[in-house]
Design a protein around this motif. Sequence first.
Motif, short mmCIF file in Angstrom:
data_model
loop_
_atom_site.label_atom_id
_atom_site.label_comp_id
_atom_site.label_asym_id
_atom_site.label_seq_id
_atom_site.Cartn_x
_atom_site.Cartn_y
_atom_site.Cartn_z
N LEU A 179 0.82 -1.21 0.00
CA LEU A 179 0.00 0.00 0.00
C LEU A 179 0.86 1.26 0.00
O LEU A 179 0.68 2.15 -0.85
CB LEU A 179 -0.93 -0.01 1.21
CG LEU A 179 -1.82 1.24 1.39
CD1 LEU A 179 -2.78 1.37 0.21
CD2 LEU A 179 -2.58 1.17 2.70
N LEU A 180 1.80 1.35 0.93
CA LEU A 180 2.63 2.54 1.01
C LEU A 180 3.58 2.65 -0.18
O LEU A 180 3.84 3.75 -0.67
CB LEU A 180 3.43 2.53 2.32
CG LEU A 180 2.61 2.64 3.61
CD1 LEU A 180 3.52 2.68 4.82
CD2 LEU A 180 1.72 3.86 3.58
N GLY A 181 4.10 1.52 -0.65
CA GLY A 181 5.00 1.56 -1.78
C GLY A 181 4.33 2.03 -3.05
O GLY A 181 4.87 2.89 -3.78
N LEU A 182 3.14 1.51 -3.34
CA LEU A 182 2.42 1.94 -4.55
C LEU A 182 1.97 3.39 -4.44
O LEU A 182 2.07 4.16 -5.40
CB LEU A 182 1.20 1.03 -4.77
CG LEU A 182 1.49 -0.40 -5.22
CD1 LEU A 182 0.18 -1.18 -5.36
CD2 LEU A 182 2.25 -0.42 -6.54
N LEU A 183 1.46 3.76 -3.27
CA LEU A 183 1.00 5.14 -3.07
C LEU A 183 2.15 6.12 -3.21
O LEU A 183 2.03 7.16 -3.88
CB LEU A 183 0.35 5.27 -1.70
CG LEU A 183 -0.23 6.65 -1.34
CD1 LEU A 183 -1.32 7.03 -2.34
CD2 LEU A 183 -0.77 6.65 0.08
N SER A 184 3.29 5.78 -2.64
CA SER A 184 4.45 6.65 -2.71
C SER A 184 4.97 6.79 -4.13
O SER A 184 5.25 7.90 -4.61
CB SER A 184 5.56 6.11 -1.80
OG SER A 184 6.74 6.88 -1.91
N GLY A 185 5.09 5.66 -4.82
CA GLY A 185 5.63 5.68 -6.18
C GLY A 185 4.72 6.37 -7.17
O GLY A 185 5.19 7.08 -8.08
N TYR A 186 3.41 6.20 -7.02
CA TYR A 186 2.49 6.78 -7.99
C TYR A 186 2.20 8.24 -7.70
O TYR A 186 2.17 9.08 -8.61
CB TYR A 186 1.18 5.99 -8.01
CG TYR A 186 0.16 6.59 -8.96
CD1 TYR A 186 0.30 6.42 -10.34
CD2 TYR A 186 -0.92 7.33 -8.49
CE1 TYR A 186 -0.61 6.97 -11.22
CE2 TYR A 186 -1.83 7.89 -9.36
CZ TYR A 186 -1.68 7.71 -10.72
OH TYR A 186 -2.58 8.27 -11.60
N ALA A 187 1.98 8.58 -6.41
CA ALA A 187 1.60 9.95 -6.07
C ALA A 187 2.76 10.92 -6.25
O ALA A 187 2.59 12.03 -6.76
CB ALA A 187 1.08 10.01 -4.63
N GLY A 188 3.97 10.51 -5.81
CA GLY A 188 5.12 11.39 -5.93
C GLY A 188 4.99 12.62 -5.04
O GLY A 188 4.13 12.70 -4.17
N GLY A 189 5.85 13.59 -5.28
CA GLY A 189 5.78 14.87 -4.57
C GLY A 189 5.91 14.74 -3.07
O GLY A 189 6.69 13.95 -2.55
N LEU A 190 5.10 15.51 -2.36
CA LEU A 190 5.13 15.56 -0.91
C LEU A 190 4.74 14.21 -0.31
O LEU A 190 5.33 13.77 0.69
CB LEU A 190 4.19 16.65 -0.39
CG LEU A 190 4.12 16.81 1.14
CD1 LEU A 190 5.49 17.15 1.71
CD2 LEU A 190 3.08 17.86 1.52
N THR A 191 3.75 13.56 -0.90
CA THR A 191 3.31 12.25 -0.40
C THR A 191 4.46 11.25 -0.43
O THR A 191 4.70 10.52 0.53
CB THR A 191 2.14 11.71 -1.24
OG1 THR A 191 1.05 12.62 -1.18
CG2 THR A 191 1.69 10.35 -0.73
N ASP A 192 5.17 11.24 -1.55
CA ASP A 192 6.32 10.35 -1.69
C ASP A 192 7.39 10.66 -0.65
O ASP A 192 7.95 9.75 -0.01
CB ASP A 192 6.88 10.47 -3.10
CG ASP A 192 8.08 9.57 -3.35
OD1 ASP A 192 8.12 8.47 -2.75
OD2 ASP A 192 8.97 9.95 -4.12
N SER A 193 7.68 11.93 -0.46
CA SER A 193 8.72 12.33 0.48
C SER A 193 8.37 11.92 1.91
O SER A 193 9.22 11.38 2.64
CB SER A 193 8.94 13.84 0.42
OG SER A 193 9.39 14.24 -0.87
N VAL A 194 7.12 12.16 2.32
CA VAL A 194 6.70 11.83 3.68
C VAL A 194 6.76 10.33 3.92
O VAL A 194 7.31 9.85 4.93
CB VAL A 194 5.28 12.36 3.95
CG1 VAL A 194 4.76 11.83 5.29
CG2 VAL A 194 5.26 13.87 3.94
N ILE A 195 6.20 9.56 2.97
CA ILE A 195 6.19 8.09 3.14
C ILE A 195 7.60 7.53 3.17
O ILE A 195 7.93 6.66 3.98
CB ILE A 195 5.36 7.43 2.01
CG1 ILE A 195 3.88 7.81 2.16
CG2 ILE A 195 5.52 5.91 2.05
CD1 ILE A 195 3.01 7.27 1.05
#
Length: 283
Positions: free
Chosen positions: A96-112
Motif C-alpha cells: 500500500l505505502l510503496g504503490l501510493l508513494s511511487g504513484y503519487a510522488g511529490g510531498l506524499t512520496d517524500s513523507v512516506i
Amino acid sequence: MRFVSDLWRILRADKGALVGGVIVAIYCLVAIFGPVFVKVSNDQDANNAYLPPSWTHPLGTDSLGQGVMSQIIVGARPIMIVGVLAAIITIFIGVLLGLLSGYAGGLTDSVIMRITDVFLTVPGLPLIIVLAAVIHTTNPFILACILSITAWAGLARAIRSQALSLRSSDFVEAAKLQGVSMGNMVGRQLLPNVGPYVAIHFLLAITGAIYAEVGLFLLGVAPIAGTNWGIMINLAMSQGALYTTDSAFYLFSPMAAIVILQVAFVFFSRALDSVFNPRLRVQ
C-alpha cells in the motif's frame, strides 16, 4: 488456469521445488486439521520422562512423559497462524505505502519515504523483543503486528521503485487520460504488475516471521502458554537439554520441524520465481 499449469510444469521439472511444495502443503494440512485429531495429554508420568523414540511415541517423550510428536502436531497451528498473519500485515502495509508513494510522488512520496527510512534504520529484532516483553500477550494478531512492525519497510521501498517505473508506462498514461481515480489506478493498474514480486515476498515473509516468533518464545519474552514449537524449545533448554542427551529429541524435534518448513518455503518460492520469470526456468 495458465498460472496453475505453468506452476505444475515447473514443479514437475524441478524436483526440489516439487518436494518443497508438497512439504508446505503437508504442514498447512497439519496446522489446520492436526489439533482436531491429535491432543496433547494432560497426564504426567515421570517414569516415562525422556523416553527414546518408539512405536507409541515416534519422537520420544518430554520431562512429563508426554509424547513429543503430538506436541509437534498441535504446536504447528499457532506458529503457522502468527507467521501467516504477520506476512499478510507486512505485505498489506508495504504494498500500500510503496504503490501510493511511487504513484503519487511529490510531498506524499517524500513523507512516506522518510517514515520508511526511519523504520529501516530501527534495529528490528531488539524492538520486537522489547515490545513483546512489554505487551506480553498470546493474542495471535497482536503478536503478528509486533513481528511485522519493521518488516514492511524494505518491501515498501522495493514496491515504490517498481511503481516509479510503471508510472510512465503507456497503459498508465492511457488510464490517466480516461480520468481513472488514484484508487483505481493503484488497485487495478499498478497492483497486478507487482503481484509476482509480492507473491514470492509473501512466502519469504512467513519464514522470517516464524523464525522471529520462535525466537520470542525461546527467549521467554512471550508468555509460555499452550503448545508451540518455540515453547517446546524454551522448555527443553530450561530443562538442561544442552547438557544432557536425555532431552535431545525434545529439543531437536521442533528445531527440525522449523528448519524443514523454512527450506520447503525457499524451494517452493523458487518455483514461483520460475513461473513469473521464464528466463529462470529449468530447461
